[in-house]
Design a protein around this motif. Sequence first.
Motif, PDB file in Angstrom:
ATOM      1  N   LEU A   1      39.915 -18.607  20.898  1.00 20.94           N
ATOM      2  CA  LEU A   1      39.567 -17.729  19.831  1.00 20.94           C
ATOM      3  C   LEU A   1      38.270 -18.041  19.146  1.00 20.94           C
ATOM      4  CD1 LEU A   1      43.322 -18.158  17.894  1.00 20.94           C
ATOM      5  CD2 LEU A   1      42.225 -16.154  19.468  1.00 20.94           C
ATOM      6  N   THR A   2      37.887 -19.227  19.342  1.00 18.36           N
ATOM      7  CA  THR A   2      36.555 -19.863  18.835  1.00 18.36           C
ATOM      8  C   THR A   2      35.502 -18.934  19.693  1.00 18.36           C
ATOM      9  OG1 THR A   2      37.293 -21.866  17.943  1.00 18.36           O
ATOM     10  CG2 THR A   2      34.828 -21.560  18.607  1.00 18.36           C
ATOM     11  N   GLN A   3      35.748 -18.849  20.824  1.00 16.05           N
ATOM     12  CA  GLN A   3      34.726 -18.197  21.856  1.00 16.05           C
ATOM     13  C   GLN A   3      34.505 -16.823  21.321  1.00 16.05           C
ATOM     14  OE1 GLN A   3      36.282 -18.613  25.817  1.00 16.05           O
ATOM     15  NE2 GLN A   3      35.821 -20.751  25.923  1.00 16.05           N
ATOM     16  N   HIS A   4      35.575 -16.058  20.938  1.00 20.53           N
ATOM     17  CA  HIS A   4      35.727 -14.898  20.668  1.00 20.53           C
ATOM     18  C   HIS A   4      35.513 -14.599  19.067  1.00 20.53           C
ATOM     19  CE1 HIS A   4      37.532 -12.729  24.186  1.00 20.53           C
ATOM     20  NE2 HIS A   4      37.846 -14.203  24.546  1.00 20.53           N
ATOM     21  N   GLY A   5      35.375 -15.678  18.294  1.00 24.26           N
ATOM     22  CA  GLY A   5      35.013 -15.498  16.951  1.00 24.26           C
ATOM     23  C   GLY A   5      36.106 -15.004  15.904  1.00 24.26           C
ATOM     24  N   HIS A   6      37.550 -15.087  16.629  1.00 23.40           N
ATOM     25  CA  HIS A   6      38.635 -14.921  15.852  1.00 23.40           C
ATOM     26  C   HIS A   6      39.132 -16.172  15.168  1.00 23.40           C
ATOM     27  CE1 HIS A   6      38.431 -11.276  18.298  1.00 23.40           C
ATOM     28  NE2 HIS A   6      39.196 -11.767  19.152  1.00 23.40           N
ATOM     29  N   THR A   7      39.678 -15.824  13.847  1.00 20.66           N
ATOM     30  CA  THR A   7      40.349 -16.831  13.227  1.00 20.66           C
ATOM     31  C   THR A   7      42.029 -16.614  12.769  1.00 20.66           C
ATOM     32  OG1 THR A   7      38.086 -17.126  12.069  1.00 20.66           O
ATOM     33  CG2 THR A   7      40.041 -17.999  10.899  1.00 20.66           C
ATOM     34  N   VAL A   8      42.591 -17.512  13.190  1.00 17.49           N
ATOM     35  CA  VAL A   8      44.105 -17.528  12.731  1.00 17.49           C
ATOM     36  C   VAL A   8      44.027 -17.725  11.147  1.00 17.49           C
ATOM     37  CG1 VAL A   8      46.408 -18.359  13.096  1.00 17.49           C
ATOM     38  CG2 VAL A   8      44.822 -18.329  14.809  1.00 17.49           C
ATOM     39  N   VAL A   9      44.573 -16.885  10.670  1.00 13.02           N
ATOM     40  CA  VAL A   9      45.191 -16.849   8.966  1.00 13.02           C
ATOM     41  C   VAL A   9      46.081 -17.843   8.905  1.00 13.02           C
ATOM     42  CG1 VAL A   9      45.271 -16.018   6.828  1.00 13.02           C
ATOM     43  CG2 VAL A   9      43.825 -14.852   8.583  1.00 13.02           C
ATOM     44  N   ASN A  10      47.117 -17.423   9.462  1.00 16.55           N
ATOM     45  CA  ASN A  10      48.486 -18.263   9.240  1.00 16.55           C
ATOM     46  C   ASN A  10      49.482 -18.028  10.542  1.00 16.55           C
ATOM     47  OD1 ASN A  10      49.346 -16.009   7.784  1.00 16.55           O
ATOM     48  ND2 ASN A  10      51.098 -17.150   7.236  1.00 16.55           N
ATOM     49  N   VAL A  11      50.533 -18.552  10.649  1.00 14.02           N
ATOM     50  CA  VAL A  11      51.429 -18.326  11.614  1.00 14.02           C
ATOM     51  C   VAL A  11      52.752 -18.923  11.082  1.00 14.02           C
ATOM     52  CG1 VAL A  11      52.637 -18.930  13.826  1.00 14.02           C
ATOM     53  CG2 VAL A  11      50.021 -18.717  13.767  1.00 14.02           C
ATOM     54  N   SER A  12      53.941 -17.964  11.131  1.00 15.22           N
ATOM     55  CA  SER A  12      55.117 -18.397  10.889  1.00 15.22           C
ATOM     56  C   SER A  12      56.011 -18.185  12.101  1.00 15.22           C
ATOM     57  CB  SER A  12      55.689 -17.363   9.656  1.00 15.22           C
ATOM     58  OG  SER A  12      57.102 -17.624   9.314  1.00 15.22           O
ATOM     59  N   ALA A  13      56.910 -19.396  12.367  1.00 17.11           N
ATOM     60  CA  ALA A  13      57.734 -19.144  13.498  1.00 17.11           C
ATOM     61  C   ALA A  13      59.154 -19.759  13.030  1.00 17.11           C
ATOM     62  CB  ALA A  13      57.172 -20.482  14.496  1.00 17.11           C
ATOM     63  N   ALA A  46      57.755 -15.713  16.668  1.00 12.56           N
ATOM     64  CA  ALA A  46      56.691 -16.077  15.615  1.00 12.56           C
ATOM     65  C   ALA A  46      55.891 -15.025  15.375  1.00 12.56           C
ATOM     66  CB  ALA A  46      55.950 -17.037  16.547  1.00 12.56           C
ATOM     67  N   THR A  47      55.341 -15.012  14.268  1.00 12.42           N
ATOM     68  CA  THR A  47      54.168 -13.938  13.584  1.00 12.42           C
ATOM     69  C   THR A  47      53.113 -14.529  13.461  1.00 12.42           C
ATOM     70  OG1 THR A  47      56.371 -12.640  12.834  1.00 12.42           O
ATOM     71  CG2 THR A  47      54.091 -12.083  11.961  1.00 12.42           C
ATOM     72  N   ALA A  48      52.152 -14.051  13.698  1.00 11.64           N
ATOM     73  CA  ALA A  48      50.886 -14.595  13.644  1.00 11.64           C
ATOM     74  C   ALA A  48      49.850 -13.517  12.788  1.00 11.64           C
ATOM     75  CB  ALA A  48      50.087 -15.044  14.756  1.00 11.64           C
ATOM     76  N   LEU A  49      49.097 -13.901  12.045  1.00  7.46           N
ATOM     77  CA  LEU A  49      48.024 -13.054  11.164  1.00  7.46           C
ATOM     78  C   LEU A  49      46.882 -13.752  11.448  1.00  7.46           C
ATOM     79  CD1 LEU A  49      47.346 -10.974   9.289  1.00  7.46           C
ATOM     80  CD2 LEU A  49      47.399 -12.622   7.285  1.00  7.46           C
ATOM     81  N   VAL A  50      46.083 -12.773  12.240  1.00  4.02           N
ATOM     82  CA  VAL A  50      44.758 -13.193  12.485  1.00  4.02           C
ATOM     83  C   VAL A  50      43.551 -12.283  12.105  1.00  4.02           C
ATOM     84  CG1 VAL A  50      43.166 -13.326  14.838  1.00  4.02           C
ATOM     85  CG2 VAL A  50      45.696 -13.999  14.762  1.00  4.02           C
ATOM     86  N   GLU A  51      42.494 -13.015  11.902  1.00  6.48           N
ATOM     87  CA  GLU A  51      41.018 -12.131  11.356  1.00  6.48           C
ATOM     88  C   GLU A  51      40.226 -12.103  12.694  1.00  6.48           C
ATOM     89  OE1 GLU A  51      37.800 -11.488   7.683  1.00  6.48           O
ATOM     90  OE2 GLU A  51      38.755 -13.515   8.068  1.00  6.48           O
ATOM     91  N   LEU A  52      40.028 -10.729  13.079  1.00  4.60           N
ATOM     92  CA  LEU A  52      39.164 -10.671  14.289  1.00  4.60           C
ATOM     93  C   LEU A  52      37.588 -10.816  13.988  1.00  4.60           C
ATOM     94  CD1 LEU A  52      40.831  -7.764  16.129  1.00  4.60           C
ATOM     95  CD2 LEU A  52      41.458 -10.135  16.385  1.00  4.60           C
ATOM     96  N   ALA A  53      36.960 -11.224  14.925  1.00  4.78           N
ATOM     97  CA  ALA A  53      35.503 -11.191  14.698  1.00  4.78           C
ATOM     98  C   ALA A  53      34.928  -9.735  14.152  1.00  4.78           C
ATOM     99  CB  ALA A  53      34.827 -11.535  15.895  1.00  4.78           C
TER     100      ALA A  53
END
Length: 157
Positions: free
Chosen positions: A87-99, A150-157
């Motif tokens: 994710l760091t390589q792509h510039g993406h950031t995980v906001v949060n995850v619920s599992a 699981a559900t993930a919220l991600v902010e894309l680069a």
Amino acid sequence: MTNLRVGSAFDAHQIQPGKPCWIAGILHPDFDGCEGHSDGDVVSHAIVDAVLSACSLGDLGSFVGVGRPEYDGVRGVQLLGELRGLLTQHGHTVVNVSAQLIAQTPKMAAMREECEQVLSDALGAPVSISATTTDHMGFTGSGEGRAAIATALVELA
């Protein structure tokens, strides 16, 4: 337009007698683990798939492959760490995850905070964990296996 994306995932494994039980990033020594090429941690696997889905980066199989010897017995938290690097390589950031673990065992209440901390540290983002049973119905209810969503919220680069 927002750069926020949601991904969801499901994972399930059959219980394997005698295998160490890794669930949600920690060892549960009083229970048998789940079969699989890796540690069988359904919660970690569902998180990886949910994050990859949100980022349109495939799934666990395309991320680490299937049958690769270097991943024999790999821990779910290691996969989360490798995912963090991707994710760091792509510039993406995980906001949060619920599992959520779906299983008769182990009970999560006593170790929820520890699991959340271990998973959050590995992923570099807040992870919340819940658990439920299926009231003894189906393969998870009979004790044949465990599953997780699981559900993930991600902010894309």
